[in-house]
Design a protein around this motif. Structure first.
Motif, short mmCIF file in Angstrom:
data_model
loop_
_atom_site.label_atom_id
_atom_site.label_comp_id
_atom_site.label_asym_id
_atom_site.label_seq_id
_atom_site.Cartn_x
_atom_site.Cartn_y
_atom_site.Cartn_z
N CYS A 141 0.84 -1.20 0.00
CA CYS A 141 0.00 0.00 0.00
C CYS A 141 0.88 1.25 0.00
O CYS A 141 1.90 1.32 0.67
CB CYS A 141 -0.92 0.02 1.21
SG CYS A 141 -2.12 -1.32 1.20
N THR A 142 0.43 2.23 -0.73
CA THR A 142 1.15 3.50 -0.75
C THR A 142 0.52 4.53 0.17
O THR A 142 1.08 5.61 0.36
CB THR A 142 1.17 4.07 -2.18
OG1 THR A 142 -0.18 4.25 -2.62
CG2 THR A 142 1.88 3.13 -3.12
N GLY A 143 -0.60 4.22 0.68
CA GLY A 143 -1.28 5.18 1.56
C GLY A 143 -1.54 6.47 0.82
O GLY A 143 -2.13 6.50 -0.25
N LYS A 144 -1.00 7.57 1.36
CA LYS A 144 -1.15 8.86 0.72
C LYS A 144 0.15 9.29 0.04
O LYS A 144 0.37 10.47 -0.23
CB LYS A 144 -1.59 9.90 1.74
CG LYS A 144 -3.00 9.67 2.26
CD LYS A 144 -3.51 10.86 3.02
CE LYS A 144 -4.97 10.65 3.43
NZ LYS A 144 -5.53 11.82 4.13
N CYS A 145 1.00 8.31 -0.25
CA CYS A 145 2.27 8.62 -0.90
C CYS A 145 2.04 9.27 -2.25
O CYS A 145 2.69 10.26 -2.60
CB CYS A 145 3.11 7.35 -1.05
SG CYS A 145 3.83 6.74 0.50
N LYS A 146 1.10 8.72 -3.04
CA LYS A 146 0.84 9.27 -4.37
C LYS A 146 0.32 10.69 -4.30
O LYS A 146 0.55 11.50 -5.18
CB LYS A 146 -0.15 8.37 -5.11
CG LYS A 146 0.41 7.04 -5.54
CD LYS A 146 -0.61 6.25 -6.36
CE LYS A 146 -0.02 4.94 -6.84
NZ LYS A 146 -1.00 4.15 -7.63
N GLU A 147 -0.42 10.97 -3.22
CA GLU A 147 -1.01 12.30 -3.08
C GLU A 147 0.05 13.37 -2.86
O GLU A 147 -0.12 14.52 -3.28
CB GLU A 147 -2.00 12.29 -1.92
CG GLU A 147 -2.73 13.60 -1.70
CD GLU A 147 -3.73 13.52 -0.56
OE1 GLU A 147 -4.07 14.59 -0.01
OE2 GLU A 147 -4.15 12.39 -0.22
N TYR A 148 1.15 12.99 -2.19
CA TYR A 148 2.15 13.97 -1.83
C TYR A 148 3.39 13.94 -2.74
O TYR A 148 4.26 14.81 -2.63
CB TYR A 148 2.61 13.76 -0.39
CG TYR A 148 1.49 13.77 0.63
CD1 TYR A 148 0.46 14.69 0.55
CD2 TYR A 148 1.45 12.84 1.67
CE1 TYR A 148 -0.57 14.70 1.46
CE2 TYR A 148 0.42 12.84 2.60
CZ TYR A 148 -0.59 13.77 2.49
OH TYR A 148 -1.60 13.78 3.40
N LYS A 149 3.49 12.96 -3.64
CA LYS A 149 4.77 12.76 -4.33
C LYS A 149 5.15 13.94 -5.23
O LYS A 149 6.31 14.34 -5.28
CB LYS A 149 4.72 11.46 -5.14
CG LYS A 149 3.81 11.49 -6.35
CD LYS A 149 3.99 10.23 -7.19
CE LYS A 149 3.21 10.34 -8.49
NZ LYS A 149 3.46 9.21 -9.39
N ASP A 150 4.20 14.53 -5.96
CA ASP A 150 4.54 15.63 -6.86
C ASP A 150 4.98 16.87 -6.10
O ASP A 150 5.90 17.58 -6.51
CB ASP A 150 3.33 15.95 -7.76
CG ASP A 150 3.04 14.84 -8.76
OD1 ASP A 150 3.98 14.08 -9.07
OD2 ASP A 150 1.88 14.74 -9.22
N CYS A 151 4.31 17.13 -4.96
CA CYS A 151 4.69 18.30 -4.18
C CYS A 151 6.07 18.12 -3.55
O CYS A 151 6.86 19.07 -3.47
CB CYS A 151 3.65 18.56 -3.09
SG CYS A 151 2.12 19.32 -3.72
N VAL A 152 6.37 16.91 -3.08
CA VAL A 152 7.70 16.65 -2.53
C VAL A 152 8.76 16.81 -3.60
O VAL A 152 9.82 17.43 -3.39
CB VAL A 152 7.74 15.24 -1.90
CG1 VAL A 152 9.18 14.88 -1.51
CG2 VAL A 152 6.83 15.17 -0.68
N LEU A 153 8.51 16.30 -4.81
CA LEU A 153 9.46 16.41 -5.91
C LEU A 153 9.71 17.88 -6.27
O LEU A 153 10.82 18.29 -6.57
CB LEU A 153 8.93 15.64 -7.12
CG LEU A 153 9.83 15.61 -8.36
CD1 LEU A 153 11.16 14.93 -8.03
CD2 LEU A 153 9.13 14.90 -9.51
N CYS A 154 8.64 18.67 -6.20
CA CYS A 154 8.76 20.09 -6.54
C CYS A 154 9.47 20.88 -5.43
O CYS A 154 10.41 21.62 -5.69
CB CYS A 154 7.38 20.67 -6.82
SG CYS A 154 7.39 22.43 -7.24
N GLU A 155 8.99 20.70 -4.17
CA GLU A 155 9.51 21.51 -3.08
C GLU A 155 10.93 21.12 -2.68
O GLU A 155 11.70 21.96 -2.21
CB GLU A 155 8.59 21.41 -1.87
CG GLU A 155 7.24 22.06 -2.09
CD GLU A 155 6.38 22.06 -0.83
OE1 GLU A 155 6.27 23.10 -0.19
OE2 GLU A 155 5.83 20.98 -0.50
#
Length: 834
Positions: free
Chosen positions: A670-684
């Motif tokens: 399970c990724t949990g909410k990993c997919k939800e945050y991945k783009d913002c982490v990559l950007c920030e």
């Protein structure tokens, strides 16, 4: 031949039909009941008392079309009933004024006593609202009609009323070791009273003391020691009521000061005698109805209990009755000490909360004792009892902030309590106790009442019992009528006939069937126990549903006068039963080698397990309660990732998510909410990805992203104890970036990210291609050179061999080496031509 085949086919059809009939009978226990009483004691069954009715009279309406072929006017199928008289459904006194004086309270108590007489506390509580008193339990009286094994829910509300009256009786050990405590207590009466008056304006205080029995080896029986066992000591005694409950604090101080200490021989004291008399002598002590009753027991020693009296020659058991004359216990030398169970019984009956105020050396003993006495508690008393006021206040707050529901129902009745206490009303759990209550808080309990059996004595089919909070004199009075028989089995009903013309004169007709005299049986009492044999007509009664084919009595009994006598098994515990011997108690499903998982889970009846209320399943192997599946972390059933089946979590499994673990708490994929945050982490963190806008103003390159991750050097890992989840993804450059996220207690998102990405090394494609081409060319040239070298060496070897052979050849110049003559000449070397 064809006739034989037809007969065989008919037999097979008959056997199959009989087996199907027996199967239906096993699934429907109603059809095996032959009397209306037995039918009423079977859940979901109804009885038809229609005259000349041919079908089974006891039937299951849910399985047989509602009426089973019977006229509705002749069907008796009562349901559980509950009725509450509005007079006994008074509202809770949640905000009663503090201005209720003691005199008005006494008048209300007198009014209730006059209205109900000897009706008891429950009756008084039921009319509390009518008499102007306080109401803490709602409703106050309920009438129930119950059938066996059909559960009835009953809601009970409790709320601690404001300014609820309190009676506190201080029972003190006055052996010589407690002299300092007595002197201190004599100065604390006013403080104790004022402290309790901050809790309630209607407070009364009383005082009693005890030493021990006046026999050896408890006290010295030397005449002078019976007068004064020690210097400055008064004569020993068992128990004295020094001061009845009163609102006069000065009287309390004087009573404590006047009470002299005494002495005894052994270490344990006769405190149980004093507790028993202080509880049961209601009139002498002055206990009021509808008050919170506190009995503070103060000592620095242990206690004698039932059986110790025989050391002094006292063998008569304690009778639990009041024996007081002139405020002194008269049976100290006649009766043994009471037992712990007797103390518990009387404290429960009189709704008294016992507070054990004992010294530090004895606290462990009395803490264990308080576990066996309902509503009791214990606290540590200082060496001179100077902390008694704080101790009483703390223990009172502890008692009043908790409510525990109990009942005094008989063994025939089972009651299970459920409540959400002060939590979410949708989160109801099985419990009879709630803590953390304050004045005015309303706690709702749901009592699931089930009649487990009908007593053998019909006079016990009407009972009364109380549901009450522990330590509270108010209660809910339940008037229970058990529906264990039918009206048509009693005289006066039109379906009851006891004239000699019915049942061949050997019985009575009740509810459409004959109830035969002893020694007679049969549908019309036509058979005698002394007779024998069975006619073809009577054999019809030994087959299921009066069929003409199939085995008699299911091949497990003997047909006798139209009724089956089932075979007896070698093991007495194995019983074959039923009107057609179709039932038994030994062919049910088994679990772990136990039939119906054991008697604690269920019993085998007619080939089918009848489970207790706590279990279900074909072998009663499944626990109904979902508590074993409740996650200790968040209180959710299987963490919301599965279902509770048989007391164990069955986790959800699909293509994307596969949960596991005892409470379905694990999900490696399970990724949990990993997919939800991945783009913002990559950007920030890494300033790239679909969310990154190079042309945006500084600080706004990532749009709406506001994770504000904490960037850390080196490799990061998730801390499972802090609830962190590890996330890792590849970006468009095939670089791996890693971060973890978690939530705080306030549900605030925390993100930690790894500063550097893990990128694969760069590959120079052109160099690889050129290198491969060069390698191929070089390998080709090397192969050509090797081939040339091998062929050259081979040619040179051939030429050298040729030259060698040519040099060794000897040519005869006189002959042509090509021409050979036709003759050959040989010379004998021995004769050499001689």
């Amino acid at each position: 031949m064809s006739a034989t085949r037809g007969l065989v086919l008919l037999c097979l059809v008959g056997v199959a039909w009989c087996q199907r009939a027996e199967q239906l009978l096993a699934q429907n226990p109603c059809s095996s009941k032959t009397t209306c009483s037995d039918c009423m004691r079977t859940p979901t069954c109804a009885w038809c008392f229609q005259p000349s009715f041919k079908e089974p009279r006891c039937f299951n309406p849910a399985m047989e079309g509602g009426t089973g072929g019977c006229d509705e006017a002749y069907i008796f199928n009562p349901d559980n009933q509950r009725s509450i008289d509005p007079m006994y459904n008074r509202e809770l006194s949640r905000a009663h004024g503090r201005g209720m004086s003691a005199s008005s309270y006494e008048e209300s108590q007198s009014s209730m006593s006059g209205s109900f007489g000897a009706g008891g506390a429950a009756g008084a509580a039921g009319a509390a609202g009518a008499a102007g008193g306080l109401v803490q339990v709602k409703p106050q009286r309920v009438k129930l009609q119950l059938r066996m094994n059909q559960m009835q829910k009953l809601d009970v509300a409790y709320s601690q009323a404001q300014d609820y009256p309190v009676d506190l009786y201080y029972l003190m050990d006055l052996s010589r070791s407690m002299k300092n405590d007595k002197e201190k207590l004599s100065t604390l009466g006013s403080l104790l009273s004022s402290t309790m008056r901050n809790i309630t304006s209607n407070f009364r205080l009383g005082f009693g003391s005890f030493v021990d029995k006046l026999v050896m080896p408890y006290v010295s029986t030397v005449p002078k020691n019976l007068i004064s066992p020690c210097d400055g000591c008064a004569a020993p005694y068992g128990f004295k009521n020094q001061m009845a409950l009163s609102m006069d604090t000065e009287t309390f101080d004087d009573a404590v000061a006047r009470a002299d200490v005494s002495g005894n021989l052994d270490a344990p004291e006769g405190g149980f005698d004093a507790i028993m008399q202080a509880i049961v002598c209601k009139q002498q002590i002055g206990w009021r109805d509808q008050v919170r009753r506190l009995l503070v027991f103060s000592t620095d020693a242990g206690f004698h209990y039932a059986g110790d009296g025989k050391l002094g020659g006292i063998v008569q058991p304690n009778d639990g009755e009041c024996h007081m004359e002139d405020d002194s216990y008269t049976h100290s030398t006649l009766q043994d000490y009471p037992s712990i169970s007797q103390i518990n019984l009387k404290a429960r009956e009189h709704s008294i909360n016992v507070i054990f105020a004992v010294t530090k050396e004895q606290i462990s003993v009395y803490e264990e004792l308080s576990k066996h006495i309902e509503g009791s508690s214990s606290g540590v008393l200082s060496e001179d009892s100077s902390n008694v006021v704080d101790l009483v206040r703390d223990q009172y707050n502890k008692i009043s902030s908790s409510v525990e529901m109990k009942d005094n129902s008989s063994n025939a009745v089972q009651i299970v309590y459920y409540s959400s206490c002060l939590g979410d009303k949708n989160n109801v759990i099985q419990t009879n106790k709630c803590d953390g209550l304050k004045v005015g808080d309303v706690v709702q309990f749901t009592a699931e009442i089930t009649l487990k059996e009908c007593p053998a004595d019909p006079r016990e089919w009407r009972q009364q019992f109380q549901i009450h909070p522990v330590g509270i004199s108010e209660s809910l009075l339940v008037e229970l009528d058990m529906l264990c028989d039918c009206p048509c089995e009693h005289k006066g009903h039109h379906a009851y006939d006891d004239s000699p013309s019915v049942c061949n004169g050997f019985g009575i007709s009740a509810c459409g069937v004959c109830l035969c005299d002893p020694g007679r049986f049969g549908k019309a009492c036509e058979c005698s126990a002394q007779g024998g044999g069975a006619s073809a007509e009577q054999e019809r009664g030994c087959r299921p549903l009066n069929s003409t084919t199939g085995p008699l009595c299911s091949n497990r009994g003997t047909c006798f006068c139209g009724q089956c006598e089932c075979n007896k098994m070698d093991d007495p515990s194995m019983v074959i039963s039923g009107p057609y011997c179709e039932c038994d108690n030994f062919t049910c499903d088994m679990n772990k080698g136990l039939m119906c998982s054991g008697p604690d889970h269920g019993l085998c009846a007619c080939g089918k397990c009848e489970c207790t209320d706590e279990y279900s399943g074909p072998a009663c192997q499944c626990l109904k309660s979902q508590e074993p599946c409740r996650s200790p972390e968040n209180g959710k059933i299987c963490n919301g990732n599965g279902k509770c089946v048989c007391g164990k979590c069955v986790c959800n499994v699909n293509d994307d998510q596969k949960y596991s673990g005892t409470f379905c708490e694990k999900c490696p994929a399970c990724t949990g909410k990993c997919k939800e945050y991945k783009d913002c982490v990559l950007c920030e963190v890494h300033k790239r990805g679909p969310m990154f806008d190079m042309e945006a103003p500084p600080g706004l390159e990532c749009g709406n992203c506001s994770l504000n991750p904490v960037i850390e050097e080196g490799k990061i890992e998730a801390n499972e104890t802090r609830g962190e989840y590890l996330c890792s993804f590849y970006d468009d450059e095939d670089c791996l970036y890693v971060y973890v996220y978690s939530y705080s207690y306030t549900q605030h998102l925390n993100v930690r990210a790894q500063k550097d990405r893990d990128c694969p090394p760069k590959v120079f494609i052109l160099g690889i291609v050129l290198g491969v081409i060069a390698a191929i060319v070089l390998v080709g040239l090397a192969l050509l050179m090797l081939w040339k070298m091998v062929t050259t060496i081979h040619d040179r070897r051939e030429f050298a061999r040729f030259e060698k052979e040519r040099m060794m050849a000897k040519w005869d110049t006189g002959e042509n080496p090509i021409y050979k003559q036709a003759t050959s000449t040989f010379k004998n070397p021995t004769y050499a031509g001689k």
